[in-house]
Design an enzyme around this catalytic site. Structure first.
Site, PDB file in Angstrom:
ATOM      1  N   THR A  35      -1.559   6.358  -4.573  1.00  0.00           N
ATOM      2  CA  THR A  35      -0.602   5.190  -4.710  1.00  0.00           C
ATOM      3  C   THR A  35      -1.706   3.852  -5.019  1.00  0.00           C
ATOM      4  OG1 THR A  35      -0.781   4.617  -2.363  1.00  0.00           O
ATOM      5  CG2 THR A  35       1.072   5.780  -3.015  1.00  0.00           C
ATOM      6  N   GLY A  36      -3.058   4.022  -4.805  1.00  0.00           N
ATOM      7  CA  GLY A  36      -3.841   2.936  -5.114  1.00  0.00           C
ATOM      8  C   GLY A  36      -4.277   2.712  -6.636  1.00  0.00           C
ATOM      9  N   TYR A  62     -17.849  16.147   3.567  1.00  0.00           N
ATOM     10  CA  TYR A  62     -19.195  16.044   4.420  1.00  0.00           C
ATOM     11  C   TYR A  62     -20.077  15.192   3.695  1.00  0.00           C
ATOM     12  CZ  TYR A  62     -17.248  20.415   6.295  1.00  0.00           C
ATOM     13  OH  TYR A  62     -16.716  21.187   6.846  1.00  0.00           O
ATOM     14  N   ALA A 114      -5.156   2.901  10.968  1.00  0.00           N
ATOM     15  CA  ALA A 114      -4.241   1.957  10.345  1.00  0.00           C
ATOM     16  C   ALA A 114      -2.914   2.449  10.678  1.00  0.00           C
ATOM     17  CB  ALA A 114      -4.233   1.628   8.780  1.00  0.00           C
ATOM     18  N   TYR A 145       6.790   9.563   7.286  1.00  0.00           N
ATOM     19  CA  TYR A 145       5.811   8.430   7.651  1.00  0.00           C
ATOM     20  C   TYR A 145       5.638   8.039   9.219  1.00  0.00           C
ATOM     21  CZ  TYR A 145       3.725   3.756   6.830  1.00  0.00           C
ATOM     22  OH  TYR A 145       2.883   2.723   7.014  1.00  0.00           O
ATOM     23  N   LYS A 149       2.526   8.913  11.531  1.00  0.00           N
ATOM     24  CA  LYS A 149       1.456   7.982  12.276  1.00  0.00           C
ATOM     25  C   LYS A 149       1.718   8.155  13.699  1.00  0.00           C
ATOM     26  CE  LYS A 149       0.201   5.506   8.572  1.00  0.00           C
ATOM     27  NZ  LYS A 149      -1.142   5.118   8.492  1.00  0.00           N
ATOM     28  N   THR A 175       2.877  -6.411   5.903  1.00  0.00           N
ATOM     29  CA  THR A 175       1.722  -7.586   5.404  1.00  0.00           C
ATOM     30  C   THR A 175       2.034  -7.616   3.741  1.00  0.00           C
ATOM     31  OG1 THR A 175       0.443  -7.045   7.234  1.00  0.00           O
ATOM     32  CG2 THR A 175      -0.947  -8.032   5.176  1.00  0.00           C
ATOM     33  N   ARG A 186       8.170  -2.196  -2.209  1.00  0.00           N
ATOM     34  CA  ARG A 186       8.416  -3.175  -0.832  1.00  0.00           C
ATOM     35  C   ARG A 186       9.001  -4.410  -1.347  1.00  0.00           C
ATOM     36  NH1 ARG A 186       2.402  -1.719   1.864  1.00  0.00           N
ATOM     37  NH2 ARG A 186       1.796  -1.213  -0.207  1.00  0.00           N
TER      38      ARG A 186
HETATM   39  P1  NAD Z   1      -1.342   1.546  -0.301  1.00  0.00           P
HETATM   40  O1  NAD Z   1      -0.418   2.490  -0.758  1.00  0.00           O
HETATM   41  O2  NAD Z   1      -1.391   0.262  -1.278  1.00  0.00           O
HETATM   42  O3  NAD Z   1      -2.688   2.328  -0.067  1.00  0.00           O
HETATM   43  C1  NAD Z   1      -2.870   3.318   0.533  1.00  0.00           C
HETATM   44  C2  NAD Z   1      -4.043   3.995  -0.284  1.00  0.00           C
HETATM   45  O4  NAD Z   1      -4.483   5.145   0.319  1.00  0.00           O
HETATM   46  C3  NAD Z   1      -4.076   4.266  -1.888  1.00  0.00           C
HETATM   47  O5  NAD Z   1      -5.176   3.671  -2.461  1.00  0.00           O
HETATM   48  C4  NAD Z   1      -3.773   5.534  -1.719  1.00  0.00           C
HETATM   49  O6  NAD Z   1      -4.158   6.035  -3.083  1.00  0.00           O
HETATM   50  C5  NAD Z   1      -4.639   6.308  -0.671  1.00  0.00           C
HETATM   51  N1  NAD Z   1      -4.256   7.641  -0.261  1.00  0.00           N
HETATM   52  C6  NAD Z   1      -3.208   7.884   0.026  1.00  0.00           C
HETATM   53  N2  NAD Z   1      -3.383   9.346   0.294  1.00  0.00           N
HETATM   54  C7  NAD Z   1      -4.676   9.716   0.026  1.00  0.00           C
HETATM   55  C8  NAD Z   1      -5.222  10.921   0.494  1.00  0.00           C
HETATM   56  N3  NAD Z   1      -4.813  12.048   0.663  1.00  0.00           N
HETATM   57  N4  NAD Z   1      -6.665  10.810   0.210  1.00  0.00           N
HETATM   58  C9  NAD Z   1      -7.433   9.739   0.007  1.00  0.00           C
HETATM   59  N5  NAD Z   1      -6.370   8.673  -0.574  1.00  0.00           N
HETATM   60  C10 NAD Z   1      -5.332   8.428  -0.082  1.00  0.00           C
HETATM   61  O7  NAD Z   1      -0.877   1.012   1.191  1.00  0.00           O
HETATM   62  P2  NAD Z   1      -1.252  -0.016   2.010  1.00  0.00           P
HETATM   63  O8  NAD Z   1      -0.090  -1.210   2.004  1.00  0.00           O
HETATM   64  O9  NAD Z   1      -2.788  -0.447   1.491  1.00  0.00           O
HETATM   65  O10 NAD Z   1      -1.550   0.520   3.441  1.00  0.00           O
HETATM   66  C11 NAD Z   1      -2.603   1.111   3.834  1.00  0.00           C
HETATM   67  C12 NAD Z   1      -2.721   1.552   5.331  1.00  0.00           C
HETATM   68  O11 NAD Z   1      -2.213   0.588   6.131  1.00  0.00           O
HETATM   69  C13 NAD Z   1      -1.736   2.654   5.426  1.00  0.00           C
HETATM   70  O12 NAD Z   1      -2.038   3.692   6.172  1.00  0.00           O
HETATM   71  C14 NAD Z   1      -0.367   2.121   5.889  1.00  0.00           C
HETATM   72  O13 NAD Z   1       0.359   3.059   6.713  1.00  0.00           O
HETATM   73  C15 NAD Z   1      -0.832   1.130   6.756  1.00  0.00           C
HETATM   74  N6  NAD Z   1       0.048   0.106   6.858  1.00  0.00           N
HETATM   75  C16 NAD Z   1       0.204  -0.998   5.983  1.00  0.00           C
HETATM   76  C17 NAD Z   1       1.432  -1.976   6.277  1.00  0.00           C
HETATM   77  C18 NAD Z   1       1.472  -2.854   4.959  1.00  0.00           C
HETATM   78  O14 NAD Z   1       2.246  -3.543   5.292  1.00  0.00           O
HETATM   79  N7  NAD Z   1       0.782  -2.992   3.828  1.00  0.00           N
HETATM   80  C19 NAD Z   1       2.031  -2.039   7.325  1.00  0.00           C
HETATM   81  C20 NAD Z   1       1.947  -0.801   8.084  1.00  0.00           C
HETATM   82  C21 NAD Z   1       0.794  -0.217   8.250  1.00  0.00           C
HETATM   83  N1  UDP Z   2      14.723  -4.415   0.711  1.00  0.00           N
HETATM   84  C1  UDP Z   2      15.536  -4.790  -0.051  1.00  0.00           C
HETATM   85  N2  UDP Z   2      15.429  -4.814  -1.376  1.00  0.00           N
HETATM   86  C2  UDP Z   2      14.261  -4.303  -2.139  1.00  0.00           C
HETATM   87  C3  UDP Z   2      13.233  -3.526  -1.224  1.00  0.00           C
HETATM   88  C4  UDP Z   2      13.366  -3.665   0.403  1.00  0.00           C
HETATM   89  O1  UDP Z   2      16.596  -5.308   0.320  1.00  0.00           O
HETATM   90  O2  UDP Z   2      14.068  -4.222  -3.367  1.00  0.00           O
HETATM   91  C5  UDP Z   2      14.817  -4.311   2.370  1.00  0.00           C
HETATM   92  C6  UDP Z   2      14.612  -2.974   2.928  1.00  0.00           C
HETATM   93  O3  UDP Z   2      15.833  -2.388   3.200  1.00  0.00           O
HETATM   94  C7  UDP Z   2      14.314  -3.398   4.574  1.00  0.00           C
HETATM   95  C8  UDP Z   2      13.467  -4.578   3.871  1.00  0.00           C
HETATM   96  O4  UDP Z   2      13.679  -5.122   2.720  1.00  0.00           O
HETATM   97  O5  UDP Z   2      15.300  -3.809   5.092  1.00  0.00           O
HETATM   98  C9  UDP Z   2      11.878  -4.426   4.096  1.00  0.00           C
HETATM   99  O6  UDP Z   2      11.723  -3.202   3.299  1.00  0.00           O
HETATM  100  P1  UDP Z   2       9.984  -2.909   2.946  1.00  0.00           P
HETATM  101  O7  UDP Z   2      10.158  -1.541   1.736  1.00  0.00           O
HETATM  102  O8  UDP Z   2       9.323  -4.177   2.036  1.00  0.00           O
HETATM  103  O9  UDP Z   2       9.191  -2.489   3.985  1.00  0.00           O
HETATM  104  P2  UDP Z   2       9.728  -1.617   5.607  1.00  0.00           P
HETATM  105  O10 UDP Z   2       9.680  -2.656   6.636  1.00  0.00           O
HETATM  106  O11 UDP Z   2      11.390  -1.062   5.466  1.00  0.00           O
HETATM  107  O12 UDP Z   2       8.874  -0.637   5.666  1.00  0.00           O
END
Ligand code: NAD
Ligand code: UDP
Length: 320
Positions: A35-36, A62, A114, A145, A149, A175, A186
Site C-alpha cells: 500500500t506504500g 536477518y 503502531a 485489522y 492489532k 491521522t 480513507r
Molecule cells: P500505509 O498503508 O500508508 O502504510 C503502510 C505501509 O506498510 C505501506 O508502505 C505498505 O506497503 C507497508 N506494508 C504492509 N504490509 C507489509 C509487509 N508485509 N511487509 C513490509 N511492508 C508492508 O498506512 P499508514 O496510514 O501509514 O499506517 C501505518 C501504520 O500506522 C499501520 O500499522 C496502521 O495500522 C497504523 N495506524 C495508522 C493510522 C492512520 O490514521 N494513518 C491510524 C491508526 C493506526
Molecule cells: N467515510 C465516508 N466516505 C468515504 C470514506 C469514509 O463516509 O469516502 C466514512 C467511514 O464510513 C467512517 C469515516 O468516514 O465512518 C472514517 O473512515 P476512514 O476510512 O477514514 O477511517 P476509519 O476511521 O473508519 O478507519
C-alpha cells in the site's frame, strides 16, 4: 541511533523516516509496497543514512548491523485496503509483529508497535481511555485489522513479560496529511481528492458517525517523544476535536471552493459510530498536545494534494 522502520514507504512511515533522518539517525526502511509507494521516499533514496530494503516483514529478516529501535508500522491501514487484503493484513499484524519482536530481542533494541484506535472497535464509551477493553466483532469485515492489532499488542506484552523486551505500544487515532494515497479510501483523502476534481463526495450512511483527526506532524512528534520515554504503553495519540463525517465533507467543499455535491452511499459494515481519544496520559507523560489546528492541517493537505494532482499526468483516478 540505527532505526529500523517497517512500512517506511507508507503515509506515516515516510514522515517518520524523514523526521528521524533530520535528527541525524540512520534509518533502515523495510517495505513490500503493498500500500506504500517509492514516491513517498524518493527524496530519501540518495541519502547516505537511509537504506531501503524491499521485503515482506511476515518473512524472517536477518540484519548485520546493530539496531537501537525497531518500529513496526507495516500494515494496510485504510479499511478499503485491508478489506481487499484481509489475509495479508492479519499476517503482517501477527507474523510481521513476531518477526519484528524477534529482531528487537536479538538486537536488544527498543520495540515500537503502531497500534490503533480500532482495538476499541465500535466503542460503547466516549472518549476512549487506554483502560477500555473495546467492543470488536471478531469475525466482521474489519476484524482482519482490529484483531490482528489486538494480537500484536498481546504479543508485544508477552515478549516483554517472557523475554524482557523493551516495548512501546501506541494506539494511533485517525491521522491525515501529505503523502496519503489519493485513492486509499480513507475519508480525508477521498473527500479532498473528490473535491479538487469536482466529483461527488461519497458519504457512507447519513454521515452522522464521528471521528477526530490529527495532523501528521503532531502525531510524529508524539511518537518520537514516546520512544524517548520510559513507559511501555499502550498510549493513545490523536486529537479530541470530534465531528461528523458530514461536517467534514462540508468543510472540505468550503475550503477547496469545490463545485462538488454530496452523494450518500450505503453505510459500511461494523463502521465505528464514534471515536475520540482520552489523551490524559499522553499529555501528562509526554508534555505533548496537538499544535496544528484541524483547519490548518486541512489547508496544508489540500495544497499538497493540489500540487500532486497538477504534477501527475493521469488526472482522474477512480476513488476506491
Ligand atoms: P500505509 O498503508 O500508508 O502504510 C503502510 C505501509 O506498510 C505501506 O508502505 C505498505 O506497503 C507497508 N506494508 C504492509 N504490509 C507489509 C509487509 N508485509 N511487509 C513490509 N511492508 C508492508 O498506512 P499508514 O496510514 O501509514 O499506517 C501505518 C501504520 O500506522 C499501520 O500499522 C496502521 O495500522 C497504523 N495506524 C495508522 C493510522 C492512520 O490514521 N494513518 C491510524 C491508526 C493506526
Ligand atoms: N467515510 C465516508 N466516505 C468515504 C470514506 C469514509 O463516509 O469516502 C466514512 C467511514 O464510513 C467512517 C469515516 O468516514 O465512518 C472514517 O473512515 P476512514 O476510512 O477514514 O477511517 P476509519 O476511521 O473508519 O478507519
Amino acid at each position: 541511533m540505527n532505526i529500523l522502520i517497517t512500512g517506511g514507504a507508507g503515509f506515516l512511515g515516510s514522515h517518520l523516516c524523514r523526521r528521524l533522518l533530520a535528527e541525524k539517525h540512520r534509518v533502515i526502511c523495510v517495505d513490500n509496497f503493498i500500500t506504500g509507494s517509492e514516491h513517498n521516499i524518493k527524496d530519501l533514496l540518495n541519502k547516505k543514512k537511509f537504506t531501503l530494503i524491499r521485503h515482506d516483514i511476515t518473512k524472517p529478516l536477518y540484519l548485520d548491523q546493530k539496531l537501537d529501535w525497531v518500529m513496526h508500522f507495516a500494515s494496510p491501514a485504510s479499511p478499503v485496503d485491508y478489506r481487499k487484503h484481509p489475509i495479508k493484513t492479519i499476517k503482517v499484524g501477527t507474523l510481521g509483529t513476531h518477526t519484528c519482536l524477534g529482531i528487537a530481542m536479538a538486537k536488544h533494541a527498543r520495540f515500537f508497535l503502531a497500534s490503533t484506535s480500532e482495538v476499541y472497535g465500535d466503542p460503547a464509551i466516549s472518549p476512549q481511555p487506554e483502560e477500555y477493553w473495546g467492543h470488536v466483532n471478531p469475525i466482521g469485515e474489519r476484524s482482519c485489522y482490529d484483531e490482528a492489532k489486538r494480537a500484536a499488542e498481546a504479543m508485544a506484552f508477552a515478549y516483554k513479560r517472557e523475554h524482557g523486551v523493551d516495548v512501546h505500544v501506541v494506539r494511533i487515532f485517525n491521522t491525515f496529511g501529505p503523502c496519503m494515497r489519493f485513492n486509499d479510501g480513507r475519508v480525508v483523502s477521498n473527500f479532498i481528492y473528490q473535491a479538487l476534481t469536482n466529483q461527488p463526495l461519497t458519504v457512507y450512511g447519513k454521515g452522522s458517525y464521528t471521528r477526530s483527526f490529527c495532523y501528521v506532524d503532531d502525531l510524529v512528534e508524539g511518537i518520537v517523544r514516546f520512544m524517548k520515554a520510559d513507559y511501555p504503553g499502550p498510549l493513545n495519540l490523536g486529537t479530541t476535536y470530534e465531528f461528523t463525517v458530514l461536517e467534514l465533507a462540508k468543510k472540505i467543499i468550503a475550503l477547496t471552493g469545490s463545485r462538488s455535491k454530496i452523494e450518500y452511499l450505503p453505510a459500511q459494515a461494523d463502521d465505528p459510530r464514534q471515536r475520540r481519544p482520552d489523551l490524559t496520559k499522553a499529555r501528562k507523560l509526554l508534555r505533548w498536545q496537538p499544535r496544528v489546528s484541524f483547519e490548518q492541517g486541512l489547508k496544508k493537505t489540500i495544497s499538497w494534494f493540489k500540487k500532486e494532482i497538477d504534477s501527475r499526468t493521469i488526472r482522474t483516478i477512480p476513488v476506491a
